[in-house]
Write a protein that holds these residues in place. Structure first.
Motif, short mmCIF file in Angstrom:
data_model
loop_
_atom_site.label_atom_id
_atom_site.label_comp_id
_atom_site.label_asym_id
_atom_site.label_seq_id
_atom_site.Cartn_x
_atom_site.Cartn_y
_atom_site.Cartn_z
N TYR A 1 35.79 -11.03 -1.79
CA TYR A 1 34.83 -11.20 -0.71
C TYR A 1 35.53 -11.35 0.65
CZ TYR A 1 30.85 -13.09 1.90
OH TYR A 1 29.87 -13.29 2.84
N GLU B 1 33.30 -5.95 6.04
CA GLU B 1 31.86 -5.98 5.79
C GLU B 1 31.33 -7.42 5.87
OE1 GLU B 1 33.76 -2.60 4.48
OE2 GLU B 1 34.05 -4.50 3.46
N ASN B 2 32.12 -8.39 5.40
CA ASN B 2 31.63 -9.75 5.22
C ASN B 2 31.97 -10.74 6.32
OD1 ASN B 2 30.48 -9.05 2.73
ND2 ASN B 2 32.44 -9.35 1.68
N ARG C 1 29.30 -12.04 8.44
CA ARG C 1 28.32 -12.86 7.71
C ARG C 1 28.72 -14.34 7.74
NH1 ARG C 1 27.34 -10.74 1.99
NH2 ARG C 1 25.49 -12.02 2.18
N GLU D 1 25.18 -15.64 -3.60
CA GLU D 1 25.41 -14.33 -4.24
C GLU D 1 25.60 -14.49 -5.75
OE1 GLU D 1 25.75 -10.27 -4.62
OE2 GLU D 1 25.17 -11.40 -2.82
#
Length: 167
Positions: A34, A41-42, A45, A161
């Motif tokens: 992650y 991408e993360n 977030r 998740e």
């Protein structure tokens, strides 16, 4: 040692460090995937201050990968470039500022393999601009609070998740 900053009462020239840790109910492998493999991408977030993020070198995320980010922190927009200076699967990911003097490290320690991991995040501002030294105390508080917020955001996202996948 001679320290002009101290002599002129400009504040410390020592790095400003914020460090926080938490226990995450995920394996070190899942967390590293992650944080590191999914970095581009993360990262926005778990760090909503990041408004733009791009990988500037080709290929997969690995040691030496470089990126660019645009952040808005307390209303102030900044752009910086960074590179991955440590990439140790399941153990450590470090981002080192190229255009700005910072280092942030994510360290993982398996507590209960495949089930829980201690996540430690540290952010180091390696140099404070002379104009900011009178505000060093406030900078230290903001960095410490930011480190705590970072680990809590990562924990929340990963455990949510994992819960969704388990349902």
């Amino acid at each position: 040692m001679f320290n002009l900053g101290s002599m002129l009462n400009l504040g410390s020239t020592e790095p400003v460090v914020g460090r926080a840790h938490t226990l995450v109910e995920c394996s070190t492998t899942a967390i590293f995937q992650y944080l590191a493999d999914g970095l581009f991408e993360n990262y926005p977030r778990w760090s909503p201050e990041v408004k733009e993020l791009e990988k500037t070198t080709p290929g997969p995320v690995q040691l030496g990968t470089e990126g660019r980010q645009v952040r808005t922190d307390q209303g102030r927009r900044t752009e910086s470039r960074f590179k991955i200076s440590a990439y140790e699967p399941g153990v450590r990911l470090t981002l080192l500022g190229i255009s700005d003097p910072f280092r942030c490290t994510y360290e993982l320690q398996a507590i209960n393999p495949e089930h829980s991991t201690k996540l430690t995040f540290s952010f180091e501002l390696l140099e404070i601009l002379p104009i900011m030294r009178p505000f060093e105390g406030l900078v230290r508080v903001a960095i410490r609070d930011g480190a705590e917020r970072t680990v809590q955001n990562i924990k929340r996202l990963l455990e949510a998740e994992k819960s969704r996948q388990g349902s």
